[in-house]
Every structure is written in structure tokens, then in C-alpha cells.
Design a protein around this motif. Structure first.
Motif, PDB file in Angstrom:
ATOM      1  N   ILE A  85      -4.389  12.660   4.840  1.00  0.00           N
ATOM      2  CA  ILE A  85      -4.206  11.614   3.836  1.00  0.00           C
ATOM      3  C   ILE A  85      -5.258  11.773   2.749  1.00  0.00           C
ATOM      4  O   ILE A  85      -6.438  11.936   3.046  1.00  0.00           O
ATOM      5  CB  ILE A  85      -4.271  10.194   4.418  1.00  0.00           C
ATOM      6  CG1 ILE A  85      -4.636   9.169   3.360  1.00  0.00           C
ATOM      7  CG2 ILE A  85      -5.327  10.046   5.540  1.00  0.00           C
ATOM      8  CD1 ILE A  85      -3.890   8.066   3.034  1.00  0.00           C
ATOM      9  N   ALA A 137      -3.298  -3.827   0.471  1.00  0.00           N
ATOM     10  CA  ALA A 137      -3.454  -3.874   1.926  1.00  0.00           C
ATOM     11  C   ALA A 137      -4.173  -2.637   2.424  1.00  0.00           C
ATOM     12  O   ALA A 137      -4.107  -1.585   1.786  1.00  0.00           O
ATOM     13  CB  ALA A 137      -2.097  -3.972   2.607  1.00  0.00           C
ATOM     14  N   CYS A 138      -4.873  -2.777   3.563  1.00  0.00           N
ATOM     15  CA  CYS A 138      -5.524  -1.654   4.229  1.00  0.00           C
ATOM     16  C   CYS A 138      -5.419  -1.875   5.729  1.00  0.00           C
ATOM     17  O   CYS A 138      -6.010  -2.814   6.266  1.00  0.00           O
ATOM     18  CB  CYS A 138      -6.981  -1.548   3.798  1.00  0.00           C
ATOM     19  SG  CYS A 138      -7.839  -0.146   4.538  1.00  0.00           S
ATOM     20  N   GLY A 139      -4.652  -1.019   6.392  1.00  0.00           N
ATOM     21  CA  GLY A 139      -4.393  -1.194   7.821  1.00  0.00           C
ATOM     22  C   GLY A 139      -5.630  -0.955   8.665  1.00  0.00           C
ATOM     23  O   GLY A 139      -5.985  -1.765   9.529  1.00  0.00           O
ATOM     24  N   GLU A 197     -10.856  -0.532  -1.688  1.00  0.00           N
ATOM     25  CA  GLU A 197     -10.801   0.689  -0.875  1.00  0.00           C
ATOM     26  C   GLU A 197     -11.640   1.816  -1.436  1.00  0.00           C
ATOM     27  O   GLU A 197     -11.682   2.032  -2.657  1.00  0.00           O
ATOM     28  CB  GLU A 197      -9.361   1.178  -0.757  1.00  0.00           C
ATOM     29  CG  GLU A 197      -8.598   0.520   0.381  1.00  0.00           C
ATOM     30  CD  GLU A 197      -7.369   1.313   0.748  1.00  0.00           C
ATOM     31  OE1 GLU A 197      -6.293   0.702   0.886  1.00  0.00           O
ATOM     32  OE2 GLU A 197      -7.474   2.557   0.852  1.00  0.00           O
ATOM     33  N   ARG A 198     -12.259   2.561  -0.522  1.00  0.00           N
ATOM     34  CA  ARG A 198     -12.929   3.795  -0.897  1.00  0.00           C
ATOM     35  C   ARG A 198     -11.901   4.739  -1.508  1.00  0.00           C
ATOM     36  O   ARG A 198     -10.827   4.936  -0.951  1.00  0.00           O
ATOM     37  CB  ARG A 198     -13.544   4.430   0.362  1.00  0.00           C
ATOM     38  CG  ARG A 198     -14.160   5.802   0.155  1.00  0.00           C
ATOM     39  CD  ARG A 198     -14.712   6.383   1.454  1.00  0.00           C
ATOM     40  NE  ARG A 198     -13.678   6.710   2.416  1.00  0.00           N
ATOM     41  CZ  ARG A 198     -13.923   7.415   3.539  1.00  0.00           C
ATOM     42  NH1 ARG A 198     -15.147   7.852   3.793  1.00  0.00           N
ATOM     43  NH2 ARG A 198     -12.935   7.674   4.383  1.00  0.00           N
ATOM     44  N   ALA A 222      -9.300  11.128   3.385  1.00  0.00           N
ATOM     45  CA  ALA A 222      -9.761  10.108   4.336  1.00  0.00           C
ATOM     46  C   ALA A 222      -9.434  10.569   5.752  1.00  0.00           C
ATOM     47  O   ALA A 222      -8.560  11.405   5.958  1.00  0.00           O
ATOM     48  CB  ALA A 222      -9.082   8.772   4.047  1.00  0.00           C
ATOM     49  N   PHE A 236       2.447   5.236  -0.732  1.00  0.00           N
ATOM     50  CA  PHE A 236       2.105   6.630  -0.491  1.00  0.00           C
ATOM     51  C   PHE A 236       3.248   7.565  -0.853  1.00  0.00           C
ATOM     52  O   PHE A 236       4.426   7.214  -0.699  1.00  0.00           O
ATOM     53  CB  PHE A 236       1.767   6.829   0.996  1.00  0.00           C
ATOM     54  CG  PHE A 236       0.661   5.934   1.444  1.00  0.00           C
ATOM     55  CD1 PHE A 236       0.938   4.694   1.999  1.00  0.00           C
ATOM     56  CD2 PHE A 236      -0.657   6.306   1.250  1.00  0.00           C
ATOM     57  CE1 PHE A 236      -0.090   3.842   2.370  1.00  0.00           C
ATOM     58  CE2 PHE A 236      -1.684   5.472   1.620  1.00  0.00           C
ATOM     59  CZ  PHE A 236      -1.396   4.229   2.181  1.00  0.00           C
ATOM     60  N   MET A 284      -8.400   8.585   8.257  1.00  0.00           N
ATOM     61  CA  MET A 284      -7.271   7.853   8.866  1.00  0.00           C
ATOM     62  C   MET A 284      -6.756   6.805   7.879  1.00  0.00           C
ATOM     63  O   MET A 284      -7.447   6.466   6.919  1.00  0.00           O
ATOM     64  CB  MET A 284      -7.768   7.158  10.129  1.00  0.00           C
ATOM     65  CG  MET A 284      -6.839   7.037  11.338  1.00  0.00           C
ATOM     66  SD  MET A 284      -5.109   7.013  11.107  1.00  0.00           S
ATOM     67  CE  MET A 284      -4.747   5.325  11.662  1.00  0.00           C
ATOM     68  N   CYS A 285      -5.515   6.360   8.120  1.00  0.00           N
ATOM     69  CA  CYS A 285      -4.983   5.282   7.296  1.00  0.00           C
ATOM     70  C   CYS A 285      -3.938   4.535   8.113  1.00  0.00           C
ATOM     71  O   CYS A 285      -3.059   5.134   8.714  1.00  0.00           O
ATOM     72  CB  CYS A 285      -4.374   5.819   6.018  1.00  0.00           C
ATOM     73  SG  CYS A 285      -3.045   6.964   6.328  1.00  0.00           S
ATOM     74  N   GLY A 286      -4.076   3.232   8.111  1.00  0.00           N
ATOM     75  CA  GLY A 286      -3.222   2.407   8.959  1.00  0.00           C
ATOM     76  C   GLY A 286      -1.848   2.189   8.362  1.00  0.00           C
ATOM     77  O   GLY A 286      -0.819   2.463   8.996  1.00  0.00           O
ATOM     78  N   ASN A 287      -1.813   1.735   7.085  1.00  0.00           N
ATOM     79  CA  ASN A 287      -0.511   1.536   6.432  1.00  0.00           C
ATOM     80  C   ASN A 287       0.181   2.881   6.254  1.00  0.00           C
ATOM     81  O   ASN A 287       1.397   2.995   6.381  1.00  0.00           O
ATOM     82  CB  ASN A 287      -0.693   0.858   5.074  1.00  0.00           C
ATOM     83  CG  ASN A 287      -1.230  -0.543   5.212  1.00  0.00           C
ATOM     84  OD1 ASN A 287      -0.844  -1.280   6.106  1.00  0.00           O
ATOM     85  ND2 ASN A 287      -2.158  -0.893   4.335  1.00  0.00           N
ATOM     86  N   GLY A 288      -0.648   3.908   5.988  1.00  0.00           N
ATOM     87  CA  GLY A 288      -0.074   5.235   5.760  1.00  0.00           C
ATOM     88  C   GLY A 288       0.600   5.794   6.994  1.00  0.00           C
ATOM     89  O   GLY A 288       1.671   6.389   6.911  1.00  0.00           O
ATOM     90  N   ASN A 338      -6.763  10.025  -0.814  1.00  0.00           N
ATOM     91  CA  ASN A 338      -6.794   8.838  -1.648  1.00  0.00           C
ATOM     92  C   ASN A 338      -6.382   9.181  -3.087  1.00  0.00           C
ATOM     93  O   ASN A 338      -6.401  10.352  -3.473  1.00  0.00           O
ATOM     94  CB  ASN A 338      -8.222   8.264  -1.689  1.00  0.00           C
ATOM     95  CG  ASN A 338      -8.622   7.611  -0.388  1.00  0.00           C
ATOM     96  OD1 ASN A 338      -7.897   6.792   0.139  1.00  0.00           O
ATOM     97  ND2 ASN A 338      -9.775   8.013   0.137  1.00  0.00           N
ATOM     98  N   ASN A 393     -14.920   1.568   2.774  1.00  0.00           N
ATOM     99  CA  ASN A 393     -13.907   0.591   2.375  1.00  0.00           C
ATOM    100  C   ASN A 393     -14.556  -0.791   2.531  1.00  0.00           C
ATOM    101  O   ASN A 393     -15.375  -0.979   3.431  1.00  0.00           O
ATOM    102  CB  ASN A 393     -12.681   0.714   3.274  1.00  0.00           C
ATOM    103  CG  ASN A 393     -12.044   2.089   3.166  1.00  0.00           C
ATOM    104  OD1 ASN A 393     -11.393   2.384   2.168  1.00  0.00           O
ATOM    105  ND2 ASN A 393     -12.293   2.939   4.148  1.00  0.00           N
ATOM    106  N   ASN A 424       0.905  -1.158   0.000  1.00  0.00           N
ATOM    107  CA  ASN A 424       0.000   0.000   0.000  1.00  0.00           C
ATOM    108  C   ASN A 424       0.938   1.200   0.000  1.00  0.00           C
ATOM    109  O   ASN A 424       1.636   1.449   0.976  1.00  0.00           O
ATOM    110  CB  ASN A 424      -0.852  -0.069   1.257  1.00  0.00           C
ATOM    111  CG  ASN A 424      -2.095   0.777   1.258  1.00  0.00           C
ATOM    112  OD1 ASN A 424      -2.683   1.014   2.313  1.00  0.00           O
ATOM    113  ND2 ASN A 424      -2.560   1.249   0.115  1.00  0.00           N
TER     114      ASN A 424
HETATM  115  O1  ZDP Z   1     -10.877   5.507   4.195  1.00  0.00           O
HETATM  116  C1  ZDP Z   1     -10.409   5.562   3.085  1.00  0.00           C
HETATM  117  O2  ZDP Z   1     -10.851   6.287   2.181  1.00  0.00           O
HETATM  118  C2  ZDP Z   1      -9.195   4.723   2.794  1.00  0.00           C
HETATM  119  N1  ZDP Z   1      -9.117   4.452   1.387  1.00  0.00           N
HETATM  120  C3  ZDP Z   1      -8.032   5.475   3.277  1.00  0.00           C
HETATM  121  C4  ZDP Z   1      -6.768   4.746   3.142  1.00  0.00           C
HETATM  122  C5  ZDP Z   1      -6.733   3.659   4.123  1.00  0.00           C
HETATM  123  C6  ZDP Z   1      -5.397   2.935   4.100  1.00  0.00           C
HETATM  124  N2  ZDP Z   1      -5.325   2.038   2.992  1.00  0.00           N
HETATM  125  C7  ZDP Z   1      -5.168   2.151   5.363  1.00  0.00           C
HETATM  126  O3  ZDP Z   1      -4.159   1.457   5.376  1.00  0.00           O
HETATM  127  O4  ZDP Z   1      -5.903   2.282   6.305  1.00  0.00           O
HETATM  128  C8  ZDP Z   1      -4.289   3.852   3.948  1.00  0.00           C
END
Ligand code: ZDP
Length: 364
Positions: free
Chosen positions: A67, A225-227, A217-218, A75, A14, A77-81, A69, A199, A12
Motif C-alpha cells: 500500500i 477514515a483510517c481502519g 494520516e501520515r 505504509a 484506493f 498496513m491499512c485497515g480500510n485498504g 499513500n 498517523n 477512504n
Molecule cells: O500508515 C500510514 O501511512 C497510513 N496512512 C496508511 C493508510 C492507512 C489506512 N488509511 C487505514 O485504513 O489503515 C489505509
């Protein structure tokens, strides 16, 4: 010249831009969706699942994160980000293992911590299970989270919703490979049950400690991956009685370790994040400068240390007119007295510096 660093967490990926000293112009800190789309385009731009901005904190934190998209939407929040951002901070500022950051996000304060093996363990905050907070129009079911049935072309799907600051729908399935992934993914992303879109995570339970998901993912479509999605999936699986409070969540890009102890309090997520390359955006790809004040990046003045009060004079929102005039004068004289070539040299020197520092650290 706009510098950026590309990082990835389980594939994922960035683009990260450092504006912690308020040096980024409005055209970057409030980016046009079209510019983010171009930047994230894997053919016409640099290519990434999203853009992450490191910004001065608005309250008592180390920094603030925004963050965006790949479609330009923002968005919460983002976990991997946020793991990638923490790794970027450690690479840039030379932070040792054990360093914890308090990062402001629209989903609240999130705390990543650098582990001895270079991974990041993140306190993702508590999950949101109240329908309005996710948001979803599904009502809370017998398992204590919003649940319901969705009809997709005659297929009755049992779904559950969880918020991690951003919305997630979890759909348990028997086989991840045979589902009409694209059709179900794009339909559920915009389903009326989710007023802010969502998502989507298709879930295969291998056993109570091994879950596997495919992610739509949204604002980005299929990702590796999406954290936040892995965290939402663990919470849903625990409440649906499908998993224990600690599980490995396998994604197409790799695995995350997720725990939600005692079904209350924060969700903890542990996983990798890595630098890919550093670069400078060419003038052709630079954002259109929006206002007169928007004179492009300025030279950062002071070194940053985590956990100290990050607010630097002249960076807080109540910048005095004198400070602003002084900053503008500094920018004007810098632009006047600095040739394009030396700006380029400056940019490449600091990139080189960071890359060398990273090598030094990884070797010791
Ligand atoms: O909520 C959203 O619009 C997600 N697409 C944001 C990104 C989420 C991410 N992939 C994560 O790891 O949570 C960065």
C-alpha cells in the motif's frame, strides 16, 4: 494498458491493481513516488488516498499486499485498504460469503473474511505496544502503553501511541470541532517522538462503547477514515480505561466495529468496502517503464481460487531463465500481433465482464 479498480471503505479510497500472477511490471510493483502522487492526485490523476497492489505471495499465503499513500510513501498496513482489497478479490473471483484470505503485509499476515451482508471482518493481528515496535521514543506509562505529553504552541496534550504495523498517536480531546485540527495534525505527524512519522487520531469518548475520532494520516493528511487508526484508538482507549473491549468507532466517513477481547491477541475490525469504478490508465499517465524487462502488463494465464496454493509456475521469485525467455517471447509476440484497438477491446471486455459478474452476484 494498465487496468485498475477504484474502491472505497468509509470514504477512504484506493486504486487497486491486480498483479497476483506476476503480470505487473517493475515500474508498478516498485513505483516511483512521483507516479503514485500523480495517480492519486484528484485533479491531474485518477484521485485516491492511496494505491494498493495485489501481488504473488512470498510465503504460504493467498497473496501479498503493498500500500502506497497519496504522497508516494509506502505504509506497512491499512485497515480500510485491506477490506477494499478483499472486496475486490471477491468481486473478481466470485468468492462467496465465508471466504477468508491470508494476506501478506509488512505488518504480518492479515486475514479478512467476507460476511453474509457483504462487509469484511478482519483479523488485524495483535497491537504493538513496545515503543521500538511502533516506533516511538515515548516510554511505556502506567497504563501499559507508550504515553507522554506534547507541547504544541503552549497547549499541553496528553498522548498515547499504539502500532498496528503502522504507527498511531491517540490524543483524547473534549471537542473534536474546536481543536486546531490542521495545525495539530501536521505537527504531530512529524513530531520527533515518532521517528517514522505517525498517523494522528483526535479522540472524543462519548461512552465506553462509542468512540469518535478525526484522522490526520501520515502521507495523506486529513482522510474520512483510517481502519488501522480505529483499531489503535480502541486499544489505547481500553488500556487508558476509557472504553470496553468492544466499541463502535465513529469516523467522518462512517463507523467501524472494533473489538480487542481480553486485552490480548488480535484486534478484530468489521466494516464496509465498495467498488466505485473500473478503468484503464491512459498511456500519458502510465508509469515510465524502468528496465528492458519492463515491457508492460502481460496476459494472465490461469484462474485463481482462494486458499489453494497460489504459487503458479513461473510466478515465484526463482523464475528459470527458460521461463523468463518464454514469457518475454510471449509478450513480444502478443505486442507484435495485437493492434492497439484490440488491446483496448480486451481491456474493456474484461472490465465489462467484472462489472456484469458483480451485478449478477449482487442480484442473486
Ligand atoms: O500508515 C500510514 O501511512 C497510513 N496512512 C496508511 C493508510 C492507512 C489506512 N488509511 C487505514 O485504513 O489503515 C489505509
Amino acid at each position: 494498458m494498465f487496468q485498475f479498480s477504484k474502491y472505497q471503505g468509509l470514504g477512504n479510497d484506493f486504486l487497486i491493481m491486480d498483479g497476483r500472477l506476476g503480470q505487473l511490471p517493475d515500474s508498478v510493483t516498485h513505483p516511483d513516488a512521483a507516479w503514485v502522487q500523480l495517480l492519486c492526485n484528484r485533479h491531474f490523476g485518477v484521485g485516491a488516498d492511496g494505491l494498493i497492489l495485489a501481488l504473488p505471495p512470498e510465503a504460504n499465503a493467498d497473496l501479498r499486499m503493498r500500500i502506497f499513500n497519496a504522497d508516494g510513501s509506502e505504509a506497512e498496513m491499512c485497515g480500510n485498504g485491506i477490506r477494499c482489497l478483499a472486496r475486490f478479490l471477491a468481486d473478481s473471483d466470485g468468492n462467496p460469503p465465508g471466504t477468508r484470505w491470508a494476506i501478506e503485509t509488512p505488518a504480518g499476515l492479515i486475514r479478512p473474511e467476507l460476511q453474509p451482508d457483504g462487509q469484511l471482518r478482519v483479523d488485524m493481528g495483535s497491537p504493538f505496544l513496545i515503543p521500538d515496535q511502533i516506533p516511538t521514543t515515548l516510554s511505556i506509562g502506567p497504563c501499559g502503553l507508550p504515553e507522554g505529553e506534547v507541547d504544541l504552541n503552549g497547549h499541553q496534550l496528553e498522548v498515547a501511541a499504539v502500532g498496528m504495523g503502522n504507527p498511531h498517536v491517540i490524543v483524547p480531546v473534549d471537542d473534536l470541532q474546536t481543536i486546531p485540527f490542521v495545525h495539530w495534525g501536521e505537527s504531530l505527524e512529524v513530531h520527533p517522538f515518532f521517528p517514522a512519522k505517525t498517523n494522528v487520531h483526535f479522540l472524543k469518548v462519548h461512552d465506553r462503547n462509542h468512540l469518535e475520532i478525526r484522522v490526520w494520516e501520515r502521507g495523506a493528511g486529513p482522510t474520512l477514515a483510517c481502519g488501522t487508526g480505529a483499531c489503535a484508538t480502541l486499544v489505547a482507549a481500553v488500556l487508558l480505561g476509557l472504553a470496553d473491549e468492544l466499541a463502535e468507532v465513529k469516523l467522518p466517513g462512517g463507523s467501524l466495529l472494533v473489538s480487542w477481547t481480553g486485552r490480548t491477541g488480535p484486534v478484530l475490525m468489521t466494516g464496509p468496502a465498495m467498488a466505485v469504478f473500473d478503468g484503464v490508465i491512459t498511456p500519458e499517465l502510465a508509469p515510465v517503464l524502468s528496465t528492458a524487462k519492463d515491457s508492460g502488463p502481460t496476459q494472465p494465464s490461469e484462474e485463481l481460487t482462494p486458499d489453494s496454493d497460489q504459487r503458479q509456475p513461473g510466478v515465484d521469485s526463482d523464475v528459470s531463465a527458460e521461463d523468463e525467455a518464454a514469457a518475454l517471447a510471449k509478450v513480444a509476440s502478443f505486442l507484435e500481433n495485437t493492434s492497439l484497438d484490440s488491446m483496448l477491446n480486451l481491456a474493456s471486455e474484461s472490465l465489462e465482464e467484472r462489472t456484469r459478474a458483480r451485478y449478477e452476484r449482487d442480484r442473486t
